[in-house]
Design a protein around this motif. Structure first.
Motif, mmCIF file in Angstrom:
data_model
loop_
_atom_site.group_PDB
_atom_site.id
_atom_site.type_symbol
_atom_site.label_atom_id
_atom_site.label_comp_id
_atom_site.label_asym_id
_atom_site.label_seq_id
_atom_site.Cartn_x
_atom_site.Cartn_y
_atom_site.Cartn_z
ATOM 1 N N MET A 166 7.033 3.599 0.630
ATOM 2 C CA MET A 166 5.514 4.027 0.035
ATOM 3 C C MET A 166 5.559 5.474 -1.274
ATOM 4 O O MET A 166 6.632 5.669 -0.647
ATOM 5 C CB MET A 166 4.750 4.508 0.999
ATOM 6 C CG MET A 166 3.391 4.873 0.498
ATOM 7 S SD MET A 166 2.333 3.664 0.063
ATOM 8 C CE MET A 166 0.815 3.739 1.339
ATOM 9 N N THR B 64 1.612 -2.786 0.754
ATOM 10 C CA THR B 64 1.368 -2.083 1.759
ATOM 11 C C THR B 64 0.629 -3.001 2.536
ATOM 12 O O THR B 64 0.800 -3.681 3.539
ATOM 13 C CB THR B 64 0.660 -1.031 1.753
ATOM 14 O OG1 THR B 64 1.076 0.357 0.952
ATOM 15 C CG2 THR B 64 0.604 0.104 3.208
ATOM 16 N N ASP C 128 -0.449 -0.494 -4.974
ATOM 17 C CA ASP C 128 0.450 0.572 -3.274
ATOM 18 C C ASP C 128 -0.267 0.186 -2.423
ATOM 19 O O ASP C 128 0.413 -0.579 -1.392
ATOM 20 C CB ASP C 128 0.832 2.201 -3.620
ATOM 21 C CG ASP C 128 1.788 2.708 -4.849
ATOM 22 O OD1 ASP C 128 2.462 1.902 -4.463
ATOM 23 O OD2 ASP C 128 0.848 3.581 -5.096
ATOM 24 N N ARG C 129 -1.430 -0.411 -2.048
ATOM 25 C CA ARG C 129 -3.168 -0.529 -0.927
ATOM 26 C C ARG C 129 -2.235 -2.142 -0.784
ATOM 27 O O ARG C 129 -1.875 -2.904 -0.068
ATOM 28 C CB ARG C 129 -4.031 0.231 -1.168
ATOM 29 C CG ARG C 129 -4.000 0.937 -0.862
ATOM 30 C CD ARG C 129 -6.074 1.525 -1.150
ATOM 31 N NE ARG C 129 -6.561 0.585 -1.586
ATOM 32 C CZ ARG C 129 -7.151 0.959 -2.706
ATOM 33 N NH1 ARG C 129 -6.893 2.159 -4.147
ATOM 34 N NH2 ARG C 129 -8.341 0.011 -3.771
ATOM 35 N N ARG D 118 2.295 -5.396 5.412
ATOM 36 C CA ARG D 118 1.000 -6.211 7.064
ATOM 37 C C ARG D 118 0.989 -7.592 7.403
ATOM 38 O O ARG D 118 0.683 -7.662 8.720
ATOM 39 C CB ARG D 118 0.247 -4.588 7.291
ATOM 40 C CG ARG D 118 0.376 -3.086 7.135
ATOM 41 C CD ARG D 118 -0.155 -2.610 7.732
ATOM 42 N NE ARG D 118 -1.697 -3.005 8.223
ATOM 43 C CZ ARG D 118 -3.054 -2.925 7.890
ATOM 44 N NH1 ARG D 118 -3.628 -2.331 6.564
ATOM 45 N NH2 ARG D 118 -3.559 -3.105 8.884
ATOM 46 N N GLU E 93 -1.016 7.021 -3.923
ATOM 47 C CA GLU E 93 -0.722 5.736 -3.715
ATOM 48 C C GLU E 93 -2.499 5.535 -5.242
ATOM 49 O O GLU E 93 -3.536 6.918 -5.071
ATOM 50 C CB GLU E 93 -1.920 5.481 -2.062
ATOM 51 C CG GLU E 93 -1.963 4.341 -1.878
ATOM 52 C CD GLU E 93 -2.476 4.031 -0.980
ATOM 53 O OE1 GLU E 93 -3.757 3.844 -0.594
ATOM 54 O OE2 GLU E 93 -1.563 4.330 0.513
#
Length: 125
Positions: A1, A13, A9-10, A17, A5
């Motif tokens: 990371m 990520t 980036d979000r 997930r 942010e």
């Protein structure tokens, strides 16, 4: 990371997930604007949040375990650019790796309005 942010980036990520929990795809509205577009390494563009959600459902339907690494840069015009690598194991046990560049534009609400992915390398065995 990355230390700072961004919306990109979000996204990365979130997608990392979602590879393990596809139910997260029900919350893509926290990442993409309703009228967003996605071009994932092909000339075809997926337009609109509903179509994007279905695209990622199909994308992850046959996905295995994977891990992403990336660096994000905010360009002078405010767009975002991320160099990424992803490595993983397909459901059949074979290995895969991809590298590429993602470009994103973001609206005032911090949601991605346009995402373009260009793959620069691949390994499948």
């Amino acid at each position: 990371m990355t230390a700072t942010e961004t919306a990109l980036d979000r996204y990365i990520t979130f997608m990392g997930r979602a590879a393990h929990d596809t139910a997260l795809l029900d919350d893509l509205s926290s990442i993409f604007a309703v009228d967003a577009t996605v071009a994932m390494g092909t000339p075809e563009v997926v337009a609109g949040l509903d179509a994007i959600t279905e695209f990622y459902r199909g994308f992850y339907a046959g996905a295995g375990d994977s891990k992403h690494f990336w660096t994000t840069t905010v360009l002078d015009d405010g767009t975002l650019k991320a160099h990424f690598i992803v490595a993983g194991r397909n459901p059949d046990g074979s290995l895969m790796a991809r590298s590429g560049i993602e470009h994103a534009t973001v609206n005032d609400d911090g949601l991605i309005t346009s995402l373009t992915v260009t793959f620069t390398g691949a390994l499948d065995n």
